[in-house]
Design an enzyme around this catalytic site. Structure first.
Site, PDB file in Angstrom:
ATOM      1  N   SER A 160       0.847  -1.191   0.000  1.00 39.70           N
ATOM      2  CA  SER A 160       0.000   0.000   0.000  1.00 39.70           C
ATOM      3  C   SER A 160       0.881   1.238   0.000  1.00 39.70           C
ATOM      4  O   SER A 160       2.093   1.162   0.220  1.00 39.70           O
ATOM      5  CB  SER A 160      -0.906   0.027   1.251  1.00 39.70           C
ATOM      6  OG  SER A 160      -0.114   0.154   2.416  1.00 39.70           O
ATOM      7  N   GLY A 162       2.233   2.975  -2.129  1.00 39.80           N
ATOM      8  CA  GLY A 162       3.379   3.012  -3.018  1.00 39.80           C
ATOM      9  C   GLY A 162       4.546   2.134  -2.610  1.00 39.80           C
ATOM     10  O   GLY A 162       5.559   2.084  -3.312  1.00 39.80           O
ATOM     11  N   GLU A 267     -10.856   2.975  -6.801  1.00 48.60           N
ATOM     12  CA  GLU A 267      -9.958   3.798  -7.607  1.00 48.60           C
ATOM     13  C   GLU A 267     -10.129   3.462  -9.091  1.00 48.60           C
ATOM     14  O   GLU A 267     -10.141   2.284  -9.467  1.00 48.60           O
ATOM     15  CB  GLU A 267      -8.507   3.560  -7.195  1.00 48.60           C
ATOM     16  CG  GLU A 267      -8.192   3.982  -5.769  1.00 48.60           C
ATOM     17  CD  GLU A 267      -6.741   3.738  -5.427  1.00 48.60           C
ATOM     18  OE1 GLU A 267      -5.863   4.358  -6.061  1.00 48.60           O
ATOM     19  OE2 GLU A 267      -6.479   2.911  -4.533  1.00 48.60           O
ATOM     20  N   GLU A 279      -8.205  -0.259  -8.473  1.00 51.96           N
ATOM     21  CA  GLU A 279      -8.159  -0.998  -7.215  1.00 51.96           C
ATOM     22  C   GLU A 279      -9.366  -0.631  -6.358  1.00 51.96           C
ATOM     23  O   GLU A 279     -10.068   0.342  -6.634  1.00 51.96           O
ATOM     24  CB  GLU A 279      -6.873  -0.679  -6.432  1.00 51.96           C
ATOM     25  CG  GLU A 279      -5.589  -1.080  -7.121  1.00 51.96           C
ATOM     26  CD  GLU A 279      -4.360  -0.736  -6.309  1.00 51.96           C
ATOM     27  OE1 GLU A 279      -4.516  -0.217  -5.187  1.00 51.96           O
ATOM     28  OE2 GLU A 279      -3.249  -0.979  -6.797  1.00 51.96           O
ATOM     29  N   ASP A 286      -7.047   6.884   1.956  1.00 53.75           N
ATOM     30  CA  ASP A 286      -6.239   8.051   2.322  1.00 53.75           C
ATOM     31  C   ASP A 286      -6.644   9.300   1.541  1.00 53.75           C
ATOM     32  O   ASP A 286      -6.680  10.407   2.099  1.00 53.75           O
ATOM     33  CB  ASP A 286      -4.739   7.774   2.179  1.00 53.75           C
ATOM     34  CG  ASP A 286      -4.340   7.195   0.837  1.00 53.75           C
ATOM     35  OD1 ASP A 286      -5.183   7.103  -0.071  1.00 53.75           O
ATOM     36  OD2 ASP A 286      -3.145   6.829   0.691  1.00 53.75           O
ATOM     37  N   THR A 287      -6.987   9.169   0.256  1.00 57.61           N
ATOM     38  CA  THR A 287      -7.426  10.340  -0.508  1.00 57.61           C
ATOM     39  C   THR A 287      -8.725  10.908   0.043  1.00 57.61           C
ATOM     40  O   THR A 287      -9.038  12.076  -0.170  1.00 57.61           O
ATOM     41  CB  THR A 287      -7.613   9.996  -1.995  1.00 57.61           C
ATOM     42  OG1 THR A 287      -8.660   9.027  -2.136  1.00 57.61           O
ATOM     43  CG2 THR A 287      -6.337   9.449  -2.606  1.00 57.61           C
ATOM     44  N   ARG A 364       4.317   9.988   6.113  1.00 57.14           N
ATOM     45  CA  ARG A 364       3.206  10.942   6.159  1.00 57.14           C
ATOM     46  C   ARG A 364       2.850  11.192   7.619  1.00 57.14           C
ATOM     47  O   ARG A 364       2.490  10.277   8.345  1.00 57.14           O
ATOM     48  CB  ARG A 364       2.001  10.365   5.398  1.00 57.14           C
ATOM     49  CG  ARG A 364       0.876  11.338   5.192  1.00 57.14           C
ATOM     50  CD  ARG A 364      -0.111  10.796   4.175  1.00 57.14           C
ATOM     51  NE  ARG A 364      -0.735   9.563   4.589  1.00 57.14           N
ATOM     52  CZ  ARG A 364      -1.190   8.627   3.755  1.00 57.14           C
ATOM     53  NH1 ARG A 364      -1.059   8.771   2.459  1.00 57.14           N
ATOM     54  NH2 ARG A 364      -1.758   7.532   4.219  1.00 57.14           N
TER      55      ARG A 364
END
Length: 394
Positions: A160, A162, A267, A279, A286-287, A364
């Site tokens: 996840s 990236g 997504e 996906e 998160d977005t 993050r």
């Protein structure tokens, strides 16, 4: 009729969060607002959700025996997976034994492994996706790249944000892409997916809520990623009505196949008037943190309402909004934020600091939020906030 009693009493409700990062923290807060006891689990101490939970445990969620031990001890009303790397076979067993896995154990099993969800979407449901091949060995990987063609995207089937993901732009990138995939996956070395590169106009997350009253769609979220990790998101992403309808049809098809109740982050890529499935996550996305300022019920509040079987009669959208991830680079277990007075002096803005215990490389650590009369102005605001925010790694 749902009854929620006092914590630790006969009618009290309990949820175990398997994953306690920044998204899990917001889920924990929403659960507690409705009187639900929260047990937070993650593989490191003092994870964000642990800071607001009633109880916590620390162990790898790839350890099925430990998951079973905690679930047997705590006897929760809800098991809520919040990470990708998890012993999903154990969840399947627990569900068969009568435990309630959110949204379902099968949804967790399929979506936390890219092979499962891609085969479901493309091969069983006939949903359009990018071309793909799976590879378990280095030889299979080289063959898959040759068949898919360059450029292409390489991802571990279980990862996840990236992790382990890379883009092959030339033959010189192939060897390194394999190395990255084997070192960066959440579950260690293993199978990868090689995807054909999609020339898209934009990509969206369509948050889809399956609840007691049916299925509801939030305004589409546009987002910008770097190395597979979300950097900015905005809502709503401008879309033609007929293209949005196609996206909603795909989202309903895939989430209906997964079943259960809760929020799903679907997504998709949009190329002209074509919608291509990428996906799906069976949990807050998160977005979707942008919903903490864009609407009355955030994705986290909606997830909890749906999980508890409570109605969602409407979702009030407040206006164009944007979010920006605050990524901290360095190595430290003492992160200090300043400049908050200047950043929050911009009207209609907010910030969430995750209070993660440290960073080693990059991580993050917060999110900036803004609302405005247009997504362009909202995005400008979060970038202005980022310029004013100061971060020190002591």
């Amino acid at each position: 009729m749902l009854k929620i009693g006092t914590v630790n009493k006969s009618e009290g409700k309990k949820a175990v969060l398997l994953g306690s990062g920044e998204l899990g923290k917001e889920v924990a807060i929403e659960l507690q607002r409705l009187g639900v006891q929260v047990v937070a689990v993650d593989n490191y101490e003092n994870a964000p959700a642990m800071q607001v939970s009633h109880k916590n445990y620390v162990f790898s969620m790839l350890n099925g025996d430990k998951i079973r031990e905690v679930i047997t001890k705590e006897k929760p009303d809800f098991i809520i997976p919040e990470v990708e790397a998890i012993a999903t076979s154990t969840l399947v067993e627990l569900e068969k034994e009568g435990f309630n896995v959110v949204p379902t154990a099968q949804a967790a099993f399929l979506t936390m492994n890219r092979e499962g969800i891609r085969r479901l979407a493309a091969e069983k449901l006939g949903i359009k996706t990018s071309p793909y091949k799976f590879a378990s060995t280095k030889d299979e990987f080289f063959k898959a790249v040759q068949e898919i063609g360059i450029p292409c995207v390489v991802k571990p089937i279980m990862s996840s944000s990236g992790h382990g993901q890379s883009v092959i732009k030339s033959a010189d990138d192939i060897e390194n892409a394999w190395k990255i995939s084997q070192e960066g996956g959440r579950a260690g070395k293993g199978k990868v997916i090689v995807e054909g590169f999609v020339n898209f106009d934009y990509e969206i997350t369509l948050l889809t809520v399956r609840h007691i009253g049916g299925t509801s769609f939030l305004q589409p979220i546009g987002h910008y990623q770097k190395d597979g990790d979300y950097q900015e998101s905005w809502q709503p992403q401008p879309m033609k009505p007929e293209v949005l309808k196609k996206a909603e049809e795909i989202a309903e098809k895939i989430t209906s196949a997964l079943g259960g109740r809760g929020i799903f982050g679907v997504e998709m890529f949009v190329s002209k008037d074509e919608v291509i499935f990428s996906e799906v996550s069976p949990r807050p996305h998160d977005t979707g943190m942008v919903t903490m300022i864009s609407q009355d019920l955030s994705e986290f509040a909606l997830h909890v309402r749906a999980v508890l079987g409570l109605p969602i009669p409407n979702i009030a959208f407040h206006g164009p909004s944007a979010s920006k991830a605050v990524v901290v680079y360095g190595k430290s277990n003492d992160i200090v934020f300043s400049g908050l007075e200047e950043a929050l002096n911009i009207p209609d803005t907010s910030i969430r600091i995750f209070s993660k215990p440290g960073v080693d490389g990059h991580r993050r650590m917060a999110v900036l939020l803004a609302r405005a009369d247009s997504i362009e102005i909202a995005r400008k605001k979060v970038n202005q906030m980022a310029e004013k925010l100061q971060i020190e790694c002591k």
